[in-house]
Design a protein around this motif. Structure first.
Motif, PDB file in Angstrom:
ATOM      1  N   UNK A 232      -1.557   2.996   1.797  1.00 15.28           N
ATOM      2  CA  UNK A 232      -0.493   2.673   0.838  1.00 15.28           C
ATOM      3  C   UNK A 232       0.526   1.729   1.463  1.00 15.28           C
ATOM      4  N   UNK A 233       0.899   1.996   2.714  1.00 10.56           N
ATOM      5  CA  UNK A 233       1.866   1.113   3.383  1.00 10.56           C
ATOM      6  C   UNK A 233       1.278  -0.271   3.601  1.00 10.56           C
ATOM      7  N   UNK A 234       0.015  -0.340   3.959  1.00 11.10           N
ATOM      8  CA  UNK A 234      -0.621  -1.635   4.222  1.00 11.10           C
ATOM      9  C   UNK A 234      -0.665  -2.506   2.972  1.00 11.10           C
ATOM     10  N   UNK A 235      -0.750  -1.866   1.811  1.00 13.76           N
ATOM     11  CA  UNK A 235      -0.838  -2.616   0.554  1.00 13.76           C
ATOM     12  C   UNK A 235       0.525  -2.862  -0.083  1.00 13.76           C
ATOM     13  N   UNK A 236       1.576  -2.349   0.517  1.00 14.15           N
ATOM     14  CA  UNK A 236       2.938  -2.544   0.013  1.00 14.15           C
ATOM     15  C   UNK A 236       3.624  -3.604   0.860  1.00 14.15           C
ATOM     16  N   UNK A 237       3.928  -4.792   0.284  1.00 17.03           N
ATOM     17  CA  UNK A 237       4.540  -5.868   1.063  1.00 17.03           C
ATOM     18  C   UNK A 237       5.825  -5.455   1.768  1.00 17.03           C
ATOM     19  N   UNK A 238       6.537  -4.480   1.209  1.00 14.84           N
ATOM     20  CA  UNK A 238       7.808  -4.065   1.801  1.00 14.84           C
ATOM     21  C   UNK A 238       7.622  -3.118   2.984  1.00 14.84           C
ATOM     22  N   UNK A 239       6.422  -2.552   3.142  1.00 18.12           N
ATOM     23  CA  UNK A 239       6.199  -1.575   4.208  1.00 18.12           C
ATOM     24  C   UNK A 239       5.125  -1.982   5.203  1.00 18.12           C
ATOM     25  N   UNK A 240       4.407  -3.064   4.919  1.00 15.70           N
ATOM     26  CA  UNK A 240       3.265  -3.445   5.759  1.00 15.70           C
ATOM     27  C   UNK A 240       3.673  -3.727   7.200  1.00 15.70           C
ATOM     28  N   UNK A 241       4.929  -4.145   7.400  1.00 21.73           N
ATOM     29  CA  UNK A 241       5.369  -4.463   8.760  1.00 21.73           C
ATOM     30  C   UNK A 241       5.452  -3.230   9.657  1.00 21.73           C
ATOM     31  N   UNK A 242       5.384  -2.049   9.076  1.00 16.59           N
ATOM     32  CA  UNK A 242       5.517  -0.813   9.848  1.00 16.59           C
ATOM     33  C   UNK A 242       4.233  -0.433  10.575  1.00 16.59           C
ATOM     34  N   UNK A 243       3.125  -1.073  10.224  1.00 21.18           N
ATOM     35  CA  UNK A 243       1.853  -0.768  10.881  1.00 21.18           C
ATOM     36  C   UNK A 243       1.267  -2.037  11.474  1.00 21.18           C
ATOM     37  N   UNK A 244       0.240  -1.887  12.267  1.00 28.28           N
ATOM     38  CA  UNK A 244      -0.291  -3.036  13.004  1.00 28.28           C
ATOM     39  C   UNK A 244      -0.943  -4.049  12.062  1.00 28.28           C
ATOM     40  N   UNK A 245      -0.856  -5.339  12.415  1.00 29.03           N
ATOM     41  CA  UNK A 245      -1.488  -6.382  11.591  1.00 29.03           C
ATOM     42  C   UNK A 245      -2.985  -6.160  11.424  1.00 29.03           C
ATOM     43  N   UNK A 246      -3.632  -5.615  12.463  1.00 35.27           N
ATOM     44  CA  UNK A 246      -5.078  -5.388  12.390  1.00 35.27           C
ATOM     45  C   UNK A 246      -5.415  -4.368  11.303  1.00 35.27           C
ATOM     46  N   UNK A 247      -4.625  -3.303  11.238  1.00 37.84           N
ATOM     47  CA  UNK A 247      -4.862  -2.281  10.211  1.00 37.84           C
ATOM     48  C   UNK A 247      -4.568  -2.837   8.816  1.00 37.84           C
TER      49      UNK A 247
ATOM     50  N   UNK B 234     -13.340  -4.009  -2.857  1.00 33.16           N
ATOM     51  CA  UNK B 234     -13.541  -3.027  -3.923  1.00 33.16           C
ATOM     52  C   UNK B 234     -12.899  -3.442  -5.249  1.00 33.16           C
ATOM     53  N   UNK B 235     -12.121  -4.529  -5.233  1.00 34.72           N
ATOM     54  CA  UNK B 235     -11.472  -4.969  -6.460  1.00 34.72           C
ATOM     55  C   UNK B 235     -10.270  -4.122  -6.822  1.00 34.72           C
ATOM     56  N   UNK B 236      -9.618  -3.553  -5.807  1.00 38.75           N
ATOM     57  CA  UNK B 236      -8.474  -2.673  -6.045  1.00 38.75           C
ATOM     58  C   UNK B 236      -7.214  -3.486  -6.342  1.00 38.75           C
ATOM     59  N   UNK B 237      -6.416  -3.027  -7.290  1.00 41.16           N
ATOM     60  CA  UNK B 237      -5.126  -3.642  -7.593  1.00 41.16           C
ATOM     61  C   UNK B 237      -4.064  -2.555  -7.560  1.00 41.16           C
ATOM     62  N   UNK B 238      -3.012  -2.801  -6.786  1.00 41.08           N
ATOM     63  CA  UNK B 238      -1.927  -1.827  -6.672  1.00 41.08           C
ATOM     64  C   UNK B 238      -1.238  -1.652  -8.029  1.00 41.08           C
ATOM     65  N   UNK B 239      -1.006  -0.420  -8.423  1.00 45.71           N
ATOM     66  CA  UNK B 239      -0.378  -0.110  -9.713  1.00 45.71           C
ATOM     67  C   UNK B 239       1.137  -0.178  -9.542  1.00 45.71           C
ATOM     68  N   UNK B 240       1.715  -1.321  -9.911  1.00 46.54           N
ATOM     69  CA  UNK B 240       3.151  -1.527  -9.706  1.00 46.54           C
ATOM     70  C   UNK B 240       3.980  -0.574 -10.565  1.00 46.54           C
ATOM     71  N   UNK B 241       3.495  -0.257 -11.763  1.00 44.66           N
ATOM     72  CA  UNK B 241       4.255   0.640 -12.645  1.00 44.66           C
ATOM     73  C   UNK B 241       4.303   2.047 -12.063  1.00 44.66           C
ATOM     74  N   UNK B 242       3.158   2.499 -11.584  1.00 50.47           N
ATOM     75  CA  UNK B 242       3.123   3.829 -10.981  1.00 50.47           C
ATOM     76  C   UNK B 242       4.009   3.876  -9.741  1.00 50.47           C
ATOM     77  N   UNK B 243       3.947   2.810  -8.937  1.00 55.14           N
ATOM     78  CA  UNK B 243       4.785   2.755  -7.739  1.00 55.14           C
ATOM     79  C   UNK B 243       6.259   2.779  -8.110  1.00 55.14           C
ATOM     80  N   UNK B 244       6.603   2.096  -9.198  1.00 59.69           N
ATOM     81  CA  UNK B 244       7.994   2.067  -9.647  1.00 59.69           C
ATOM     82  C   UNK B 244       8.465   3.454 -10.077  1.00 59.69           C
ATOM     83  N   UNK B 245       7.588   4.187 -10.747  1.00 61.37           N
ATOM     84  CA  UNK B 245       7.947   5.535 -11.175  1.00 61.37           C
ATOM     85  C   UNK B 245       8.143   6.462  -9.979  1.00 61.37           C
TER      86      UNK B 245
END
Length: 346
Positions: free
Chosen positions: A31-46, A57-68
């Motif tokens: 979840x952190x890796x796919x969140x632009x605001x949190x990706x810096x907290x983990x290694x670039x390789x991960x 896999x064709x995954x798209x982050x659900x911005x509405x769910x994240x907002x809720x």
């Protein structure tokens, strides 16, 4: 969300869990890796591993769910007075670049010059749950900002300022910039210089006029030759130039508070059979795109527009992280760009 087809059989919806399992990490790490605001907290390789798997896999982050979940939309509203004005394109680029680095996206709206319309637009953006606002529309005492502050939405002003510091503000050194323009003309030998001023309702109009008057006074020259344009446009610049030339004949130079007004001056000079710079030198303000391509290329005061936008967005990001950050006024540097529209007077 898109579906993916696995080797084991039928289609299955890609989920955060399936991404985490395929990448060999915990679900929270994915979840952190796919969140632009949190990706810096983990290694670039991960981050790269997780994002590659999400793409596969064709995954798209659900911005509405994240907002809720978080109570934040990750959206910032940006209100400009005129989308067609070339001045605002680099400001918008700077805002967008800084917000993207912080994990935010923009909703851009044109507010025009009508206060009622601007209030309606801001209220609509607030209704869409933007986390913050950047306003490039403010007057010296602005009712739109009052609405933003009343709604408790973090707001930053860019390019224009209020008389009172009610919100963080990023502007150019308007007084200093106009001083550069006048000092350039004086150094060339001009003594009868007129000013095309902007609206007195805008900080840019008032402060650049003050810069003109201060520089003229410092040179021991008469600063009374001023014509005010109610808005920044070529037609109004032409009309203001006509009034200036009719009222103060014998001017050898014009310092305009905006490049569009300066281009309006070009039109009026041409209509009167006068030459720039042979008869009258012209200086603009902003160094907006393409003014180096007009005939003659325009001498003007350059503003760091993209940096101004980036700085405004960074100030907003600060306030989104800490609501108690004090409002401050930040001035961007200016410089004179000398081109062919100015020369020594005859």
């Amino acid at each position: 969300m898109k579906s993916m087809t696995l080797a084991s059989g039928g289609p299955r919806v890609a989920t955060l869990q399936s991404i985490a399992e395929a990448a060999g990490v915990h679900r929270s790490t994915a979840a952190r890796a796919l969140d632009p605001a949190q990706a810096h907290r983990i290694s670039p390789e991960v981050v790269e591993k997780v994002r590659t798997e999400a793409l596969r896999q064709g995954y798209r982050r659900d911005a509405i769910a994240a907002s809720l979940r978080t109570g934040r939309s990750r959206l910032v509203g940006v209100v400009l007075p005129d989308l067609a004005n070339p001045v605002f394109a680099p400001i918008l680029d700077g805002i967008g670049a800084a917000l993207a680095q912080g994990g935010y996206s923009m909703l851009v709206a044109e507010g025009g010059a009508d206060e009622g319309r601007q209030v309606a637009i801001v209220e609509e953006l607030i209704a869409r749950r933007v986390d913050g606002l950047v306003l490039a529309t403010v007057r010296r005492s602005d009712p739109v900002l009052t609405v933003c502050l009343g709604a408790g939405v973090p707001t930053v002003l860019v390019n224009r300022a209020e008389d009172d510091l009610r919100a963080a503000t990023v502007v150019s050194d308007d007084i200093g910039g106009m001083r550069l323009a006048v000092e350039h003309l004086v150094a060339l030998g001009h003594r009868r210089i007129g000013h095309l001023a902007g609206s007195e309702a805008l900080s840019t109009g008032v402060l650049r006029r003050r810069g003109f008057e201060a520089a003229m006074a410092a040179a021991g020259l008469d600063a009374s030759a001023v014509s005010v344009a109610p808005a920044y446009s070529r037609p109004l610049g032409q009309a203001a130039t006509a009034f200036l030339l009719d009222t103060w004949p014998g001017l050898t130079a014009v310092a305009a508070s905006n490049d569009l007004l300066a281009l309006g001056a070009y039109q009026e000079l041409k209509q009167r059979g006068l030459s720039c710079p042979d008869d009258i030198s012209v200086v603009g303000y902003n160094d907006m795109p393409l003014v180096d391509m007009v005939d003659p290329p325009l001498t003007t005061v350059r503003i760091a527009h993209a940096e101004m936008g980036r700085t405004a967005a960074q100030q907003l990001l600060e306030r989104l992280s800490d609501a108690d950050v004090a409002a401050r006024m930040q001035f961007m540097p200016v410089e004179l760009v000398v081109r062919a529209s100015t020369q020594e007077p005859k």
